[in-house]
Design a protein around this motif. Sequence first.
Motif, PDB file in Angstrom:
ATOM      1  N   ASN A   3       9.636  65.237  84.687  1.00 54.38           N
ATOM      2  CA  ASN A   3       8.451  65.379  84.005  1.00 54.38           C
ATOM      3  C   ASN A   3       7.239  65.205  85.419  1.00 54.38           C
ATOM      4  N   LEU A   4       7.571  64.372  86.336  1.00 57.64           N
ATOM      5  CA  LEU A   4       6.481  64.284  87.371  1.00 57.64           C
ATOM      6  C   LEU A   4       6.247  65.757  88.147  1.00 57.64           C
ATOM      7  N   ALA A   9       2.589  70.140  88.610  1.00 57.64           N
ATOM      8  CA  ALA A   9       2.304  71.641  88.425  1.00 57.64           C
ATOM      9  C   ALA A   9       1.209  72.003  87.631  1.00 57.64           C
ATOM     10  N   ALA A  10       0.964  71.183  86.375  1.00 59.02           N
ATOM     11  CA  ALA A  10      -0.006  71.247  85.349  1.00 59.02           C
ATOM     12  C   ALA A  10      -1.417  71.004  86.004  1.00 59.02           C
ATOM     13  N   ILE A  11      -1.464  69.881  86.952  1.00 56.85           N
ATOM     14  CA  ILE A  11      -2.735  69.602  87.573  1.00 56.85           C
ATOM     15  C   ILE A  11      -3.253  70.722  88.471  1.00 56.85           C
ATOM     16  N   PHE A  12      -2.185  71.059  89.157  1.00 54.56           N
ATOM     17  CA  PHE A  12      -2.810  72.136  90.048  1.00 54.56           C
ATOM     18  C   PHE A  12      -2.498  73.619  89.687  1.00 54.56           C
ATOM     19  N   VAL A  13      -1.739  73.846  88.986  1.00 56.98           N
ATOM     20  CA  VAL A  13      -1.627  75.367  88.304  1.00 56.98           C
ATOM     21  C   VAL A  13      -1.317  75.226  86.768  1.00 56.98           C
ATOM     22  N   VAL A  18       3.145  74.486  82.085  1.00 60.72           N
ATOM     23  CA  VAL A  18       3.682  74.968  80.613  1.00 60.72           C
ATOM     24  C   VAL A  18       4.806  75.898  80.512  1.00 60.72           C
ATOM     25  N   PHE A  19       4.661  76.957  81.506  1.00 58.65           N
ATOM     26  CA  PHE A  19       5.779  77.725  81.796  1.00 58.65           C
ATOM     27  C   PHE A  19       7.206  77.007  81.810  1.00 58.65           C
ATOM     28  N   GLY A  42      -7.812  73.703  80.669  1.00 62.21           N
ATOM     29  CA  GLY A  42      -6.354  74.276  80.873  1.00 62.21           C
ATOM     30  C   GLY A  42      -5.377  73.163  81.240  1.00 62.21           C
ATOM     31  N   THR A  43      -5.814  72.300  82.119  1.00 62.87           N
ATOM     32  CA  THR A  43      -5.154  71.171  82.786  1.00 62.87           C
ATOM     33  C   THR A  43      -4.810  70.410  81.541  1.00 62.87           C
ATOM     34  N   ILE A  44      -5.924  70.053  80.873  1.00 57.18           N
ATOM     35  CA  ILE A  44      -5.785  68.992  79.646  1.00 57.18           C
ATOM     36  C   ILE A  44      -4.689  69.587  78.719  1.00 57.18           C
TER      37      ILE A  44
END
Length: 56
Positions: A3-4, A9-13, A18-19, A42-44
């Motif tokens: 998860n980390l 990845a979700a924070i930066f891209v 999500v992918f 998008g990050t949220i």
Amino acid sequence: MSNLIRILAAIFVPPLGVFMTVGIGRDFWINLVLSCFFLFPGTIHAVWVIAKHDRG
């Protein structure tokens, strides 16, 4: 997958996070559109998708 790594990845891209969680599907395309308009929504959304799929 950790998860980390998905959260980072979700924070930066956000679409990448999500992918990595659900693949290419409805959530991915929603996130891609949100990220194209502004990075913050998008990050949220990406963190929410990762958390939602982690529980179930």
